[in-house]
Structure formats: C-alpha cells, structure tokens
Design a protein around this motif. Structure first.
Motif, PDB file in Angstrom:
ATOM      1  N   ALA A  54       0.815  -1.213   0.000  1.00  0.00           N
ATOM      2  CA  ALA A  54       0.000   0.000   0.000  1.00  0.00           C
ATOM      3  C   ALA A  54       0.849   1.264   0.000  1.00  0.00           C
ATOM      4  O   ALA A  54       0.357   2.343  -0.371  1.00  0.00           O
ATOM      5  CB  ALA A  54      -0.935   0.007   1.211  1.00  0.00           C
ATOM      6  N   LEU A  55       2.123   1.171   0.390  1.00  0.00           N
ATOM      7  CA  LEU A  55       2.980   2.356   0.400  1.00  0.00           C
ATOM      8  C   LEU A  55       3.255   2.878  -1.006  1.00  0.00           C
ATOM      9  O   LEU A  55       3.616   4.040  -1.185  1.00  0.00           O
ATOM     10  CB  LEU A  55       4.310   2.036   1.090  1.00  0.00           C
ATOM     11  N   ALA A  56       3.106   2.019  -2.027  1.00  0.00           N
ATOM     12  CA  ALA A  56       3.365   2.443  -3.404  1.00  0.00           C
ATOM     13  C   ALA A  56       2.399   3.546  -3.827  1.00  0.00           C
ATOM     14  O   ALA A  56       2.736   4.388  -4.667  1.00  0.00           O
ATOM     15  CB  ALA A  56       3.267   1.248  -4.342  1.00  0.00           C
ATOM     16  N   ARG A  57       1.203   3.555  -3.264  1.00  0.00           N
ATOM     17  CA  ARG A  57       0.226   4.590  -3.634  1.00  0.00           C
ATOM     18  C   ARG A  57       0.666   5.971  -3.168  1.00  0.00           C
ATOM     19  O   ARG A  57       0.254   6.977  -3.739  1.00  0.00           O
ATOM     20  CB  ARG A  57      -1.138   4.264  -3.027  1.00  0.00           C
ATOM     21  N   LEU A  58       1.500   6.017  -2.130  1.00  0.00           N
ATOM     22  CA  LEU A  58       1.989   7.305  -1.638  1.00  0.00           C
ATOM     23  C   LEU A  58       3.312   7.706  -2.279  1.00  0.00           C
ATOM     24  O   LEU A  58       3.903   8.718  -1.925  1.00  0.00           O
ATOM     25  CB  LEU A  58       2.165   7.248  -0.115  1.00  0.00           C
ATOM     26  N   GLY A  59       3.800   6.879  -3.210  1.00  0.00           N
ATOM     27  CA  GLY A  59       5.082   7.160  -3.843  1.00  0.00           C
ATOM     28  C   GLY A  59       6.254   6.895  -2.948  1.00  0.00           C
ATOM     29  O   GLY A  59       7.335   7.460  -3.116  1.00  0.00           O
ATOM     30  N   ASP A  60       6.089   6.024  -1.946  1.00  0.00           N
ATOM     31  CA  ASP A  60       7.163   5.681  -1.023  1.00  0.00           C
ATOM     32  C   ASP A  60       7.905   4.474  -1.581  1.00  0.00           C
ATOM     33  O   ASP A  60       7.352   3.381  -1.684  1.00  0.00           O
ATOM     34  CB  ASP A  60       6.581   5.341   0.354  1.00  0.00           C
ATOM     35  N   GLY A  61       9.154   4.658  -1.927  1.00  0.00           N
ATOM     36  CA  GLY A  61       9.936   3.580  -2.512  1.00  0.00           C
ATOM     37  C   GLY A  61      10.617   2.702  -1.500  1.00  0.00           C
ATOM     38  O   GLY A  61      11.338   1.768  -1.854  1.00  0.00           O
ATOM     39  N   ALA A  62      10.384   2.951  -0.218  1.00  0.00           N
ATOM     40  CA  ALA A  62      11.053   2.159   0.815  1.00  0.00           C
ATOM     41  C   ALA A  62      10.617   0.706   0.775  1.00  0.00           C
ATOM     42  O   ALA A  62      11.406  -0.208   1.000  1.00  0.00           O
ATOM     43  CB  ALA A  62      10.765   2.754   2.202  1.00  0.00           C
ATOM     44  N   GLU A 158      10.361   3.233  14.721  1.00  0.00           N
ATOM     45  CA  GLU A 158      11.114   4.480  14.646  1.00  0.00           C
ATOM     46  C   GLU A 158      12.544   4.259  14.160  1.00  0.00           C
ATOM     47  O   GLU A 158      13.095   5.071  13.418  1.00  0.00           O
ATOM     48  CB  GLU A 158      11.129   5.172  16.012  1.00  0.00           C
ATOM     49  N   GLY A 159      13.162   3.163  14.582  1.00  0.00           N
ATOM     50  CA  GLY A 159      14.519   2.883  14.127  1.00  0.00           C
ATOM     51  C   GLY A 159      14.590   2.669  12.623  1.00  0.00           C
ATOM     52  O   GLY A 159      15.544   3.100  11.968  1.00  0.00           O
ATOM     53  N   LYS A 160      13.568   2.017  12.073  1.00  0.00           N
ATOM     54  CA  LYS A 160      13.504   1.800  10.626  1.00  0.00           C
ATOM     55  C   LYS A 160      13.317   3.125   9.889  1.00  0.00           C
ATOM     56  O   LYS A 160      13.918   3.350   8.827  1.00  0.00           O
ATOM     57  CB  LYS A 160      12.350   0.847  10.305  1.00  0.00           C
ATOM     58  N   ARG A 161      12.504   3.994  10.432  1.00  0.00           N
ATOM     59  CA  ARG A 161      12.283   5.301   9.810  1.00  0.00           C
ATOM     60  C   ARG A 161      13.585   6.096   9.762  1.00  0.00           C
ATOM     61  O   ARG A 161      13.880   6.782   8.779  1.00  0.00           O
ATOM     62  CB  ARG A 161      11.219   6.087  10.591  1.00  0.00           C
ATOM     63  N   LYS A 162      14.375   5.999  10.834  1.00  0.00           N
ATOM     64  CA  LYS A 162      15.636   6.735  10.871  1.00  0.00           C
ATOM     65  C   LYS A 162      16.600   6.234   9.807  1.00  0.00           C
ATOM     66  O   LYS A 162      17.297   7.025   9.151  1.00  0.00           O
ATOM     67  CB  LYS A 162      16.259   6.605  12.264  1.00  0.00           C
ATOM     68  N   LEU A 163      16.647   4.915   9.593  1.00  0.00           N
ATOM     69  CA  LEU A 163      17.511   4.347   8.551  1.00  0.00           C
ATOM     70  C   LEU A 163      17.069   4.764   7.157  1.00  0.00           C
ATOM     71  O   LEU A 163      17.889   4.895   6.252  1.00  0.00           O
ATOM     72  CB  LEU A 163      17.515   2.819   8.654  1.00  0.00           C
ATOM     73  N   GLU A 164      15.768   4.967   6.974  1.00  0.00           N
ATOM     74  CA  GLU A 164      15.230   5.376   5.681  1.00  0.00           C
ATOM     75  C   GLU A 164      15.318   6.879   5.464  1.00  0.00           C
ATOM     76  O   GLU A 164      14.874   7.378   4.427  1.00  0.00           O
ATOM     77  CB  GLU A 164      13.771   4.929   5.562  1.00  0.00           C
ATOM     78  N   GLY A 165      15.869   7.620   6.420  1.00  0.00           N
ATOM     79  CA  GLY A 165      16.013   9.058   6.274  1.00  0.00           C
ATOM     80  C   GLY A 165      14.760   9.844   6.599  1.00  0.00           C
ATOM     81  O   GLY A 165      14.689  11.038   6.282  1.00  0.00           O
TER      82      GLY A 165
END
Length: 360
Positions: A54-62, A158-165
C-alpha cells in the motif's frame, strides 16, 4: 479481645482485596515476561510491516527497495544497523500494555468465572466456559490496552524510519501519547482496536482449547504423566494454533497502527481493517497475512522459555511475599522479610527506570 473488624484489618491485603492483588501481581509478573521476550516482538512487528504494498500509492519507494529478510536476518540487521539495545525499542509502552492487558484480563476472567458463569453441580468448571470466559476477558483487556499497543507499534518502527532518512515521530513515550491525542483525539488512541480485539479473542480461544485438549490426550493416551514435559508439549501445540488463528489479525493491526496519518489523525493507507486485508492479499499474496509468524509462535510458547517461566514465578512470589506482607503485623521483625522487600524494590525500580524508553 479482638473484634471481627480488628481481625479483618490485620489480614493480608491479598485476602482483603483479592482482585486488586491479582491485578498487581499479574501485571508485575507479566512485565518480566515482556522484558525477556521483547526482541521477538520487535522482530515480529518489523516483519509484519516490511514489503507493505500500500505504500506504493503514496510514492514511497522504501517498500520496494527494502530486501525481504526472515526472523534471524531481521534481528541481526537491527543489531548491526541500529545497535543491540534497539532490540528493546518500545519496551516501555509494551510494559504499560502488559500491566493493563494482563491485569484487566485476569480480573475480568475471575469475575466471569465466579459471578457470571459459575461452576457446575459437580464443582467442575467446563472447558466451554473457560474458552468463552477467556475470549471475553481477552477482548476486554485488549480494548483497554489499545492506546499502549498503538504507541508500542509506532515506537518499534522508529529505528527503521531513521535508517530510511525519515524524521522521527516521537521524542519518547509520553510525547507519543500526547501527540496522538492532540492529532486524533481520544478516538485516535484506539486506532486499530477492531483487529486488535479480534486477535485477542482468536489467540485466547486457540490457546485455551488446544492446551487443554492436548494435555488430556497426552495424559490419557501416552506414557507421559502430568508433568513439565506434558505442559511443555501442550504449550508448544497451543502456541502453534493460537499463532495460526491470530497472526492475520495481528498483521492487519500492526499496519493500521503504523500507517501515516493526516493532520486530523485519519489513516492515509487504509480506510478500515477490511480494506487493509484486501490490499495485503491483492498486493502481496495470501501468505503476507502470516508475516512474523515464527517469532509470534516462539513468543507464545511460554513454557518453552525456561528463563521466562523462572522470572515470571520468581517475580510473582517476590511481590506476594513483600508488598502484600508489608502491612501485616511483625513484618519488619527479622531480616528475611526485609530482604524480600528490597529484592522486590529492585524489580520495581528496574521497570520504572529502564533506559530504553526514550529514543536517542
């Protein structure tokens, strides 16, 4: 000559307030269990969230760039990329959650068993009453603990978000509660409550029925007796069935709780738990509903963790011998009671001042 009122005032607190004592004891003991198995819970949540279509709909390439990793590689990745102590990231709201959930579930179950259902004429408590009572108690406890579960899931990511910038959402546990409350109101604290209570009901149903059935089968049809081996095998089977029944709802719950939200606190990825289910199956396949199955199963096999059982038992006995004997006559005479009280104080201090509750 002592009166009945004097005798009641001198009785232990556990006898005067049985449900309150069970709530406190179960919450404290469950805290130790949570600390022992929390890395499995963190790994489970990371596996459930990764590869979210579902993240693809927001243009999130993570979601597309992150490689799929199993339980062991995910845990090792957390240690290598974020640090060993990050395996306990989010443990503070998890402890809050266990105190509310375990305590609420036990008190509700005791009330249902003694007041609502009652025992049969032969003083036996039927299995079907245990199952229904366990499911209802699990639903009540999980609904009450939903805000803490919500904060726990978001802090685990939160740790994953930090790695993804990406910017961190919270500075700590209390900031997380305040921010969610400010953006979504009281209703925002209960985001994902529907799949959460569904999971609680399914897990309790599968755990109670399977454990009792397997234990009776082994005792009646095998050379095994009613001992720790029988209980261990029963726990292994009951954890497997509970994980099979509860993991899909757990995946849906984690994704709804972790999804990005607008300024009004409304989810940007999923409209409901049904919408999340459909998108997961269509975008990732049916087996995506069982992401994180292995750590979830391992975590449910309570008797499989000997250290967990030992800590749970020791904590229960420690608090029972100290806190509820603290106000009984003659407690402070002798060194043994004081030693028990000091040990329980160390347990309590370690819980309330753990170093992992604030994000760095």
């Amino acid at each position: 000559m002592s009166t009945p009122d004097d005798a009641e005032s001198l009785s232990p607190l556990a006898q005067r307030w049985p449900r309150a004592s069970k709530f406190l004891l179960s919450g404290c003991a469950a805290t130790v269990a949570e600390l022992a198995t929390f890395p499995l819970d963190l790994t489970k949540t990371r596996l459930q969230i990764q590869g979210e279509a579902a993240l693809a709909r927001l243009g999130d390439g993570a979601a597309e760039s992150a490689p799929y990793r199993g339980m062991v590689r995910t845990a090792l990745g957390i240690v290598q990329e974020e640090g060993f102590l990050k395996l306990w990231q989010g443990v503070t709201p998890a402890i809050y959650r266990h105190i509310v959930y375990s305590g609420g579930r036990m008190v509700t179950y005791e009330h249902l068993r003694e007041v609502v259902f009652g025992k049969s004429e032969d003083k036996h408590y039927p299995l079907w009453k245990s199952v229904i009572g366990g499911m209802m108690a699990g639903v009540v406890g999980q609904f009450l603990a939903n805000p803490t579960d919500l904060v726990k899931v978001q802090m685990q990511m939160e740790g994953k978000r930090k790695l993804e910038g990406k910017p961190l959402r919270f500075r700590g546990v209390h900031h997380a509660f305040a921010k969610i409350l400010a953006e979504g109101g009281i209703r925002g604290l209960w985001a994902g409550w529907v799949p959460n209570i569904q999971r609680a009901a399914l897990v309790n149903m599968g755990d109670l029925t399977t454990y009792d059935t397997v234990k009776h089968y082994l005792v009646l049809n095998t050379p095994l007796e009613d001992n720790i081996v029988t209980h261990g095998l029963s726990s292994l089977c009951s954890g497997l069935v509970a994980s099979i029944l509860g993991t899909p709802a757990d995946v849906i719950k984690s994704r709804i709780m972790n999804q990005p939200r607008d300024k009004q606190g409304r989810g940007l990825l999923y409209k409901s738990s049904t919408d999340c289910l459909i998108q997961a199956v269509q975008g990732e396949g049916f087996l995506s509903l069982y992401k994180g199955f292995l750590p979830s199963w391992l975590r449910m096999v309570k008797l499989g963790f000997s250290c967990l059982c030992f800590c749970f038992y020791c904590t229960y006995i420690t608090f029972r011998l100290s806190i509820f004997s603290l106000f009984t006559p003659g407690f402070w005479h002798g060194s043994a009671p004081k030693s028990w009280f000091f040990l329980s104080f160390l347990f309590l201090f370690s819980f309330t001042s753990n170093p992992f509750g604030r994000l760095k």
